[in-house]
Scaffold this active site. Structure first.
Site, PDB file in Angstrom:
ATOM      1  N   HIS A  20      -8.626   3.584  -2.729  1.00 28.50           N
ATOM      2  CA  HIS A  20      -8.265   4.674  -3.643  1.00 28.50           C
ATOM      3  C   HIS A  20      -9.449   5.002  -4.564  1.00 28.50           C
ATOM      4  O   HIS A  20      -9.786   6.162  -4.767  1.00 28.50           O
ATOM      5  CB  HIS A  20      -7.081   4.267  -4.538  1.00 28.50           C
ATOM      6  CG  HIS A  20      -5.771   4.074  -3.822  1.00 28.50           C
ATOM      7  ND1 HIS A  20      -4.981   2.958  -4.001  1.00 28.50           N
ATOM      8  CD2 HIS A  20      -5.111   4.860  -2.937  1.00 28.50           C
ATOM      9  CE1 HIS A  20      -3.884   3.086  -3.256  1.00 28.50           C
ATOM     10  NE2 HIS A  20      -3.942   4.215  -2.603  1.00 28.50           N
ATOM     11  N   ARG A  93      -7.261   7.385   6.629  1.00 29.06           N
ATOM     12  CA  ARG A  93      -7.973   6.178   7.061  1.00 29.06           C
ATOM     13  C   ARG A  93      -8.134   6.140   8.570  1.00 29.06           C
ATOM     14  O   ARG A  93      -9.169   5.754   9.082  1.00 29.06           O
ATOM     15  CB  ARG A  93      -7.215   4.917   6.613  1.00 29.06           C
ATOM     16  CG  ARG A  93      -7.254   4.692   5.120  1.00 29.06           C
ATOM     17  CD  ARG A  93      -6.217   3.699   4.687  1.00 29.06           C
ATOM     18  NE  ARG A  93      -4.888   4.206   5.014  1.00 29.06           N
ATOM     19  CZ  ARG A  93      -3.755   3.687   4.566  1.00 29.06           C
ATOM     20  NH1 ARG A  93      -3.784   2.632   3.795  1.00 29.06           N
ATOM     21  NH2 ARG A  93      -2.596   4.215   4.908  1.00 29.06           N
ATOM     22  N   SER A 131      -2.137  -0.504   0.049  1.00 25.96           N
ATOM     23  CA  SER A 131      -1.471  -1.207  -1.052  1.00 25.96           C
ATOM     24  C   SER A 131      -0.470  -2.216  -0.484  1.00 25.96           C
ATOM     25  O   SER A 131      -0.335  -3.337  -0.986  1.00 25.96           O
ATOM     26  CB  SER A 131      -0.736  -0.218  -1.949  1.00 25.96           C
ATOM     27  OG  SER A 131      -1.638   0.688  -2.512  1.00 25.96           O
TER      28      SER A 131
END
Ligand code: PNS
Length: 162
Positions: A20, A93, A131
């Site tokens: 991030h 990603r 995350s």
């Protein structure tokens, strides 16, 4: 005439990762102002409260300048319009991200065609970080030092001592 462009970088950020942060840093080089918008999502039972996520993001983005960290709820496009932002920034990603991201971008365009979604590819070195996996690795006693900013690692250790 040069135009001022404010972009929104939305997400859950539970917790913020180096991926991030990399995207935010690169976003500030493209846009005049970047609002990191943290979703208020109590129904998802996030590990970190909205306030904790905002605090961590403010701390790690402070050196960058040009970045504001705010909470949002409701439709993202409504929030973007309210904040006078013309761009939604999202990171991709891998191909597996693309389908979900495309669906969201198209829905957001349908809802408000004046707001453009811009995709940036994640840096290769961060492309495997999420995350969810950071939390899982930490909970199982793995080392997350290279995956998140130091403040996030400390907060994770404090919240979930392993
Ligand atoms: O980091 P995440 O959890 O993948 O972020 C998802 C987020 C916050 C961008 C998405 O859930 C969102 O925009 N939520 C707000 C509600 C909304 O506008 N829904 C319609 C979008 S298609």
């Amino acid at each position: 005439m040069a135009r001022f462009t404010r972009a929104i970088y939305p997400g859950s950020f539970d917790p913020p990762t180096n991926g991030h942060l990399d995207l935010i840093a690169r976003g500030t080089r493209i846009f005049d102002e970047l609002i990191v918008a943290v979703l208020r999502n109590p129904e998802k039972h996030p590990l970190f409260s909205l306030e904790e996520r905002i605090e961590m993001l403010r701390e790690v983005t402070a050196p960058l300048g040009k970045v504001q960290v705010e909470a949002f709820e409701g439709l993202l496009v409504d929030y973007a319009a309210e904040r006078d932002a013309s761009v939604i920034l999202r990171g991709i990603r891998a191909i597996s991200d693309y389908e979900y991201e495309l669906q969201m971008a198209l829905m957001n365009r349908k809802l408000n065609p004046r707001i453009e979604t811009v995709f940036m590819t994640a840096a290769e070195s961060y492309s495997y970080i999420s995350s969810r996996l950071v939390k899982e690795v930490h909970l199982l006693g793995g080392d997350i030092k290279d995956l998140v900013p130091a403040v996030v690692q400390q907060r994770l250790k404090a919240k979930v001592p392993v």
